[in-house]
Design a protein around this motif. Structure first.
Motif, mmCIF file in Angstrom:
data_model
loop_
_atom_site.group_PDB
_atom_site.id
_atom_site.type_symbol
_atom_site.label_atom_id
_atom_site.label_comp_id
_atom_site.label_asym_id
_atom_site.label_seq_id
_atom_site.Cartn_x
_atom_site.Cartn_y
_atom_site.Cartn_z
ATOM 1 N N LYS A 353 -36.421 82.273 -45.786
ATOM 2 C CA LYS A 353 -36.860 81.034 -46.420
ATOM 3 C C LYS A 353 -36.163 79.807 -45.850
ATOM 4 O O LYS A 353 -36.541 78.680 -46.176
ATOM 5 N N ASP A 354 -35.173 80.006 -45.015
ATOM 6 C CA ASP A 354 -34.473 78.859 -44.443
ATOM 7 C C ASP A 354 -35.369 78.156 -43.425
ATOM 8 O O ASP A 354 -36.444 78.644 -43.054
ATOM 9 N N GLN A 355 -34.891 77.005 -42.969
ATOM 10 C CA GLN A 355 -35.683 76.188 -42.049
ATOM 11 C C GLN A 355 -35.873 76.929 -40.728
ATOM 12 O O GLN A 355 -34.902 77.401 -40.131
ATOM 13 N N PRO A 356 -37.135 77.021 -40.257
ATOM 14 C CA PRO A 356 -37.387 77.776 -39.016
ATOM 15 C C PRO A 356 -36.673 77.155 -37.824
ATOM 16 O O PRO A 356 -36.416 75.956 -37.757
ATOM 17 N N HIS A 357 -36.357 78.058 -36.906
ATOM 18 C CA HIS A 357 -35.752 77.697 -35.617
ATOM 19 C C HIS A 357 -34.420 76.988 -35.788
ATOM 20 O O HIS A 357 -34.084 76.050 -35.060
#
Length: 852
Positions: A353-357
């Motif tokens: 669920k964290d920010q991608p990339h």
């Protein structure tokens, strides 16, 4: 309010006091302050300000009246007439003697003038007077910025009355104060009073709204931040006086969007503009960005009298690693063909669920069990964050048919503190190995066979077979074939792999390197798809004494005398030890002349020396047979012929008749080749000569041939210009000028004639003109020439118009038009010209018309 005293005797240390110390205080700089807050009544409030010299104890007093300042509505006519006069104070002494008056310098307190006044203008400020204006006629003036210096014309003064006025509204944000100097002079311009300074302060009005430095402010705050975490600072400025209420700003947050999880997630310091968090619960996965409307108000935030402005603060909630990666399934499946590498066999998918990339989202995979030999690795797809299970070492189906791997996934950075989730997620990967048709392989490979050379064709050398690793596939037996056999010595049985020779094995062959001969064979199965494998057979050939030694070199040169005449020779044997040297050298018994003329001595195992036995041997080429025997068992020997060239030598042992010897030594083949070259060269020269002569004949024949259309005997030549063609003008004009100086034979040289003439008659003898300048000489000469031309059989059958050189005017010969051919009568019949067609009609009319 500022109180100042200036003595004509210089500055002194003054102590100020107030008659109402509980209400008013006077500082050392003369500024009067209110000690408490109180409401001024309509009646003026009075108090006395005293000043005492600390050294002389002199004391001065001044009464101060305070009245409340009414709202500014513009001065009335009554107010305009009421203008303060500047007068000179009196010095007072606290002594028993009567009061004395002493003249002092002008002391003008600052003049306060509100900005943005509505007029009318000019608006009177003060009146400047001198007590000497009673006895003298004075002129007043002011100088400084705003008067006679830019911006000029703002302040003016009446030179007679000393009335100082302002001509336009002032703007404190442009100029906060004006410093002028007042002058008083008499009518002659002499200074009457010392110039004094006049300070005009522009009183600030709240006429400017606060302005933010940026209309949109951007800030960040990590998710999960505790209350009190600093976020950002917004700043606004006010052009009004920052030391007054008009320029004192206060900030507040008008709205927050979204209002989740609380409508008051942030607060702002109303004086500094610092924005901080006041509530917990910032979660980037729920709310990624907050938008705040910030208001700045002057008048210390007074909503009634203050002016306001707004700006937008955008706060982005940054990601922290508060969510570990989680596999989307507990078990993943894959399959891989055996013996394949760099193949992706399974994709492991996770959610985060964290920010991608970001490092908090990027997953790292590792195997925790099921691969002890390290045949697999897991790479991370940077775009999808999937784990790619890849084969890095070949897998044999016959050894391992399935793998069950245990894998774990975690982020590149550790989880944030206080997160209750486990830091990693685990799953299993089941990989099935697929059996494929594998290539057969020879055992051993390469295979080494030791064999003596000379093995005849048809003998079995060895059996070279292969094995099929596919134990669980139903296949027929393998088939064998030959792939590489440079010397074509071998063949293999396609069923059992038996290798048989097809030619004699020779160690001395060019295909044998270091006694080793290599051949490659192929084994193929009938699987789907068919597979094959190669094997190399290495034959180490053992040497046998199958080659007799030979002499080297084959030719030599020596002198015809006994000394010096030694020839060094070497025995060469393709075999190797022990079938090679040392060698034995000897001369044969027959013919007898060999041993009689020559002798041979061995100087080493491979070398010998041949020399003359007799004192003199005639120069020439001699064939000397030499018998060489090797050391093999059994021995091998051969008779080699050494061609010796015997020649005459000088004192240094060098041949002097090498050319003769070499010529004598030419073989039959060389002589035949030389003769053939000579014959071919002669044939080429002969063909060239014949070709040249034939070309010359063709060229001469072309010159003798005349085009039938150019034959004047049967044709009429048409000329396009007056006179004949170039051929009719080929004559010598000197005959008309100096006929006596030219020989008769040179009148018409041989070789200079028309092409249509027949050079078969003798040249006619034309008359020669006399050199005497007689007037009738020209006419007689022409008549004689005409007669000769008529009798000339080589002349053309028509009269040609000849062009002569111009000899001037006034000739005595007269006209020549009456001249007729002497033979134009009935001596010749030209009627046949009428039968020749229209081209000869004109000629027929000239000659065939009879006397007419």
């Amino acid at each position: 309010l500022t109180v100042r005293f200036r003595s004509c005797h210089g500055n002194k240390k003054i102590h100020f006091g107030s008659s109402e110390p509980e209400d008013f205080r006077v500082d050392e700089d003369g500024v009067v302050y209110a000690e408490r807050s109180f409401q001024l009544s309509a009646e003026p409030t009075e108090f006395v300000v005293s000043a005492q010299d600390k050294e002389t104890q002199e004391e001065w007093q001044m009464r101060v009246k305070l009245t409340p300042e009414p709202a500014f509505t513009g001065p009335s006519e009554k107010d305009q007439k009421k203008v303060e006069d500047i007068v000179f104070p009196w010095q007072q002494y606290k002594q028993s003697s009567p009061l004395k008056r002493q003249k002092r310098d002008w002391v003008i307190p600052p003049i306060n003038l509100p900005e943005n006044s509505r007029g009318p203008f000019p608006q009177e400020l003060v009146r400047i007077r001198s007590d000497r204006d009673k006895s003298l006629s004075l002129r007043y003036s002011v100088t400084g910025p705003g008067a006679d210096q830019p911006p000029t014309g703002i302040f003016i003064i009446n030179p007679i009355s000393g009335q100082l006025s302002v001509t336009k509204p002032l703007d404190r944000e442009q100029i906060a104060s004006f410093h002028l100097r007042a002058h008083a002079v008499d009518v002659n311009g002499n200074q009457v009073e010392n110039p004094i300074d006049i300070v005009i302060n522009v009183i600030d009005m709240n006429d400017n709204r606060p302005e933010f430095l940026h209309q949109v402010w951007n800030g960040t705050v990590p998710e999960g931040s505790k209350p009190g975490t600093y976020v950002m600072t917004v700043t606004a400025i006010d052009a009004d006086d920052p030391n007054a209420l008009n320029g004192m700003l206060r900030y507040r947050i008008l709205s927050q969007a979204p209002s989740s999880p609380s409508p008051n997630m942030f607060t702002i310091n109303n004086e500094t503009g610092d924005i901080i968090t006041v509530a917990a619960g910032l979660d980037r996965e729920k709310v990624q960005q907050y938008t705040l409307i910030i208001q700045a108000t002057d008048m210390e935030g007074n909503p009634t009298y203050g002016l306001s402005n707004t700006a937008t603060a955008v706060i982005t909630v940054t990601d922290v690693n508060d969510n570990p990666p989680e596999f989307t399934a507990m078990t993943f499946y894959g399959e891989v063909p055996e013996n394949r590498v760099d193949v992706i066999v399974a994709n492991l998918t996770v959610t985060d669920k964290d920010q991608p990339h970001t490092p908090a989202w990027n997953a790292m995979y590792r195997m925790t069990g099921g691969d002890p030999t390290g045949r697999f690795t897991i790479l991370t797809d940077p775009n999808s964050n999937d784990g790619l299970v890849t084969v890095v070492k070949p897998i044999d189906f016959e050894t391992n048919r399935m793998f069950v791997l245990t894998v774990a996934a975690e982020n590149q950075v550790p989880l944030a503190k206080g997160i209750q989730h486990p830091p990693q997620s685990t799953a299993t990967v089941s990989i099935t190995v697929i059996d494929v048709n594998e290539s057969p392989y020879f055992v051993p490979n390469p295979k080494l066979v030791r064999q003596e050379e000379g093995l005849l064709a048809g003998n079995v050398l060895t059996t070279f077979t292969a094995q099929d690793p596919d134990r669980y596939m139903q296949q027929t037996s393998l088939r064998y074939s030959k792939l590489s056999d440079p010397a074509n010595w071998l063949k293999i049985d396609p069923v059992n792999g038996q290798i048989t020779t097809t030619a004699v094995l020779d160690r001395e062959s060019i295909y044998v390197q270091n006694n080793m001969y290599n051949a490659t064979f192929l084994a193929s199965d009938n699987g789907i798809p068919p597979m094959s494998g190669t094997g190399t057979l290495q034959i180490y050939l053992l040497d046998i004494n199958d080659n007799a030694p030979q002499v080297n070199p084959k030719e030599a040169t020596t002198c015809e005398t006994l000394q010096p005449n030694a020839i060094n020779i070497t025995a060469v044997d393709p075999d190797i030890d022990p079938n090679a040297g040392p060698f034995a050298f000897e001369l044969p018994d027959t013919p007898a002349s060999i041993k009689r003329n020559w002798t041979i001595v061995r100087i080493s195992g491979d070398h010998a020396q041949l020399s003359l036995r007799i004192r003199f041997l005639e120069a020439g080429i001699y064939d000397v047979p030499i018998v060489i025997t090797d050391s093999g068992n059994p021995h091998a020997s051969s008779t080699s012929v050494l061609k010796v060239k015997v020649c005459q030598c000088d004192i240094n042992g060098d041949c002097t008749d090498v050319d003769r010897i070499v010529g004598a030594g030419l073989g039959t083949g060389a002589i035949i080749a030389i003769l053939l070259c000579i014959i071919i060269l002669l044939i080429l020269v002969l063909m060239f000569v014949v070709w040249m002569k034939r070309r010359d004949k063709e060229r001469q024949a072309k010159q003798l041939l005349i085009d039938p259309e150019d034959d004047v005997r049967d044709n009429i030549l048409k000329y396009d210009e007056e006179g004949g063609g170039e051929e009719d003008q080929d004559y010598d004009l000197s005959q008309l000028q100096q006929p006596d100086t030219v020989e008769p034979d040179a009148i018409k040289p041989v070789g200079i004639r028309r092409l249509d003439e027949r050079p078969i008659h003798a040249e006619p003898q034309y008359p020669v003109r006399s050199a005497a300048p007689h007037p009738g000489d020209i006419g007689d000469f022409i008549n004689e020439g005409l007669k000769a031309a008529d009798n000339d059989p080589t002349a053309p059958p028509y009269d040609s118009l000849l062009v002569f050189d111009y000899e001037g005017s006034g000739s005595t010969a007269g006209s020549l038009s009456s001249l007729n051919s002497s033979s134009s009568g009935g001596e010749q019949d030209y009627d046949y010209l009428n039968d020749w067609g229209p081209r000869f009609k004109k000629l027929a009319d000239m000659y065939g018309g009879g006397d007419d």
